[in-house]
Motif scaffolding. Structure first.
Motif, short mmCIF file in Angstrom:
data_model
loop_
_atom_site.label_atom_id
_atom_site.label_comp_id
_atom_site.label_asym_id
_atom_site.label_seq_id
_atom_site.Cartn_x
_atom_site.Cartn_y
_atom_site.Cartn_z
N VAL A 91 0.84 -1.20 0.00
CA VAL A 91 0.00 0.00 0.00
C VAL A 91 0.88 1.25 0.00
N ASN A 92 1.94 1.24 0.78
CA ASN A 92 2.85 2.40 0.79
C ASN A 92 3.44 2.66 -0.59
N MET A 93 3.80 1.60 -1.30
CA MET A 93 4.35 1.77 -2.65
C MET A 93 3.32 2.41 -3.58
N GLN A 94 2.06 2.05 -3.40
CA GLN A 94 1.01 2.66 -4.22
C GLN A 94 0.88 4.15 -3.92
N ILE A 95 0.89 4.49 -2.65
CA ILE A 95 0.74 5.90 -2.26
C ILE A 95 1.92 6.72 -2.78
N GLU A 96 3.11 6.19 -2.62
CA GLU A 96 4.32 6.90 -3.04
C GLU A 96 4.38 7.12 -4.55
N ASN A 97 3.68 6.26 -5.30
CA ASN A 97 3.77 6.33 -6.77
C ASN A 97 2.50 6.82 -7.44
N GLY A 98 1.63 7.49 -6.67
CA GLY A 98 0.55 8.23 -7.31
C GLY A 98 -0.84 7.65 -7.23
N ALA A 99 -1.03 6.46 -6.66
CA ALA A 99 -2.38 5.92 -6.54
C ALA A 99 -3.18 6.79 -5.57
N GLU A 100 -4.41 7.07 -5.92
CA GLU A 100 -5.25 7.94 -5.11
C GLU A 100 -6.23 7.17 -4.23
N ALA A 101 -6.38 5.88 -4.50
CA ALA A 101 -7.29 5.04 -3.71
C ALA A 101 -6.89 3.59 -3.89
N VAL A 102 -7.28 2.77 -2.92
CA VAL A 102 -7.11 1.32 -3.05
C VAL A 102 -8.45 0.65 -2.77
N ILE A 103 -8.70 -0.42 -3.51
CA ILE A 103 -9.86 -1.26 -3.23
C ILE A 103 -9.37 -2.46 -2.45
N VAL A 104 -9.96 -2.67 -1.29
CA VAL A 104 -9.55 -3.75 -0.39
C VAL A 104 -10.50 -4.93 -0.55
N GLY A 105 -9.92 -6.12 -0.73
CA GLY A 105 -10.72 -7.33 -0.82
C GLY A 105 -11.49 -7.45 -2.12
N GLY A 106 -10.97 -6.84 -3.19
CA GLY A 106 -11.57 -7.03 -4.50
C GLY A 106 -11.22 -8.40 -5.06
N THR A 107 -11.57 -8.64 -6.31
CA THR A 107 -11.21 -9.91 -6.94
C THR A 107 -9.70 -10.10 -6.91
N THR A 108 -8.98 -9.03 -7.22
CA THR A 108 -7.52 -9.08 -7.20
C THR A 108 -6.99 -9.34 -5.80
N GLY A 109 -7.64 -8.78 -4.80
CA GLY A 109 -7.24 -9.01 -3.41
C GLY A 109 -7.82 -10.26 -2.81
N GLU A 110 -8.54 -11.03 -3.64
CA GLU A 110 -9.08 -12.34 -3.25
C GLU A 110 -10.08 -12.26 -2.11
N GLY A 111 -10.93 -11.24 -2.17
CA GLY A 111 -12.00 -11.15 -1.19
C GLY A 111 -12.90 -12.36 -1.22
N GLN A 112 -12.99 -13.00 -2.38
CA GLN A 112 -13.82 -14.20 -2.52
C GLN A 112 -13.27 -15.38 -1.74
N LEU A 113 -12.03 -15.30 -1.29
CA LEU A 113 -11.42 -16.37 -0.50
C LEU A 113 -11.34 -16.01 0.99
N MET A 114 -11.93 -14.88 1.35
CA MET A 114 -11.87 -14.42 2.74
C MET A 114 -13.19 -14.70 3.47
N SER A 115 -13.08 -14.91 4.76
CA SER A 115 -14.27 -14.85 5.60
C SER A 115 -14.63 -13.37 5.74
N TRP A 116 -15.87 -13.08 6.13
CA TRP A 116 -16.25 -11.68 6.32
C TRP A 116 -15.47 -11.05 7.47
N ASP A 117 -15.12 -11.84 8.47
CA ASP A 117 -14.31 -11.31 9.57
C ASP A 117 -12.96 -10.83 9.04
N GLU A 118 -12.32 -11.65 8.19
CA GLU A 118 -11.04 -11.25 7.59
C GLU A 118 -11.22 -9.99 6.74
N HIS A 119 -12.28 -10.01 5.98
CA HIS A 119 -12.56 -8.93 5.05
C HIS A 119 -12.66 -7.58 5.78
N ILE A 120 -13.51 -7.54 6.79
CA ILE A 120 -13.72 -6.29 7.52
C ILE A 120 -12.48 -5.90 8.31
#
Length: 365
Positions: A91-120
């Protein structure tokens, strides 16, 4: 004996008497005029976990202004738990290089493999550590409206700035059902609707989005159908982010997209910022296309997980059913890094091919 007999009488007298059902009432119920399920939907007027005092509460207008949004990867320890140290570095690398937002637990972040407790927990962790520097968008969508409502309540309660919502997948619904589903979550806060028919099996057509746009909380659409669809929205003044990395440059500069919700920016955030946000740069876009093609030769996030492990910024741990790309594809990635320049990629270690035995596949997590 007399006492016992008296007690038994009392029991008999207190036993409830069940009346025979009224046959006419049963007939009336069976033959009553059918009413649309829409009439039975209860508005979300009371959201027990919603709070207007949340420190990171933001407005839909703040979300609409975002251009480079990274769907952040979730790294793992060898036992399959989250590797929060590696995650924080990403996340720090994203901030340092210009990303303005992150999506947490998306398909790329494998939210589909998380429990909701992990997700939140991961949404809350990201807000607490980085919420002052980057917008945190929680993927709290579900094919179950009940789960989507509950997860979104919790996500806003732990401070996320906006929610990402997909349409119900697998158990698809009707047009009226889609509208009712989104209407159930939109009142909670700023929302991005995610349209990706290749994963859900069901398109969200523009007339549904136009209906939902009446909500002041609709920040915009992550659209994966293509640039012609994007132009349909932007021509009407709606905010759209391209969900296709290979099309995002043209979406931004030729079709009016606000920006991109990107997978590739996990690897080369500064180049993605230059390509999509700074100026029109067809040469840089052409340079990135072979990397993007490599990333998506297998369903996301297989390619990204493999690449980040080869760059040494995450451990080579995969939660099944994801497995790394084969050896020859890993060799191709090493060559791509050399062509584009190692300095443009996240991390500082030399890129490696890695052997098959270097990867850990976790089935219980």
């Amino acid at each position: 004996m007399a006492i016992l007999k008296s007690y038994c009488v009392c029991l008999r007298e207190s036993t409830p008497k069940f009346l025979r059902p009224n046959l006419y009432d049963n007939y009336r119920r069976r033959n009553a005029k059918w009413k649309s399920p829409q009439a039975a939907v209860i508005p979300c007027t009371h959201l027990p976990m919603r709070s207007f005092e949340v420190k990171n509460r933001t407005s839909p207008e703040d979300i609409k202004s975002l251009r480079l949004i990274t769907v952040i990867k979730t790294p793992y320890l060898p036992d399959g738990r989250f590797d929060l140290e590696a995650y924080d570095d990403l996340v720090n690398m994203q901030i340092e290089n210009g990303a303005e937002a992150v999506i947490v637990g998306g398909t790329t972040g494998e939210g589909q493999l998380m429990s909701w407790d992990e997700h939140i927990m991961l949404i809350g962790h990201t807000v607490n550590c980085f919420g002052g520097s980057v917008k945190v968008i929680g993927n709290t969508g579900s094919n179950s409206t009940r789960e989507a409502i509950h997860a979104t309540e919790q996500g806003f309660a732990v401070g996320m700035h906006a929610a990402l919502h997909i349409n119900p997948y697998y158990g698809k619904t009707s047009v009226e059902g889609l509208i009712s589903h989104f209407d159930s979550v939109l009142p909670m806060g700023p929302t991005i609707i995610y349209n990706v028919p290749s994963r859900t099996g069901q398109d969200i057509p523009p007339h549904i989005i136009n209906t939902l746009a009446e909500s002041p909380n609709l920040a915009g659409i992550k659209e994966c159908v293509g640039n012609d669809r994007i132009e349909q929205y932007t021509g009407n003044g709606m905010v759209v982010w391209s969900g296709n990395d290979d099309q995002c440059h043209d979406a931004r500069w030729s079709h009016g997209a606000t920006g991109v919700i990107s997978v590739t920016s996990n690897l080369v955030p500064s180049l993605c910022e230059n390509s999509c946000l700074e100026v029109k740069n067809t040469a840089l876009n052409a340079k990135l296309l072979p990397l993007i093609e490599w990333l998506f030769q297998e369903p996301n996030p297989v390619g990204l997980n493999t690449a980040l492990a080869q760059l040494g910024v995450v451990r080579p741990v995969f939660r099944l059913p994801y497995v790394p790309l084969p050896f020859e594809k890993r060799v191709e990635f090493v060559n791509l890094v050399k062509e584009i320049g190692r300095e443009n990629f996240v991390g500082k270690k030399e890129v490696q091919v890695l052997d098959d035995d270097d990867f850990i596949l976790v089935g219980r997590y």
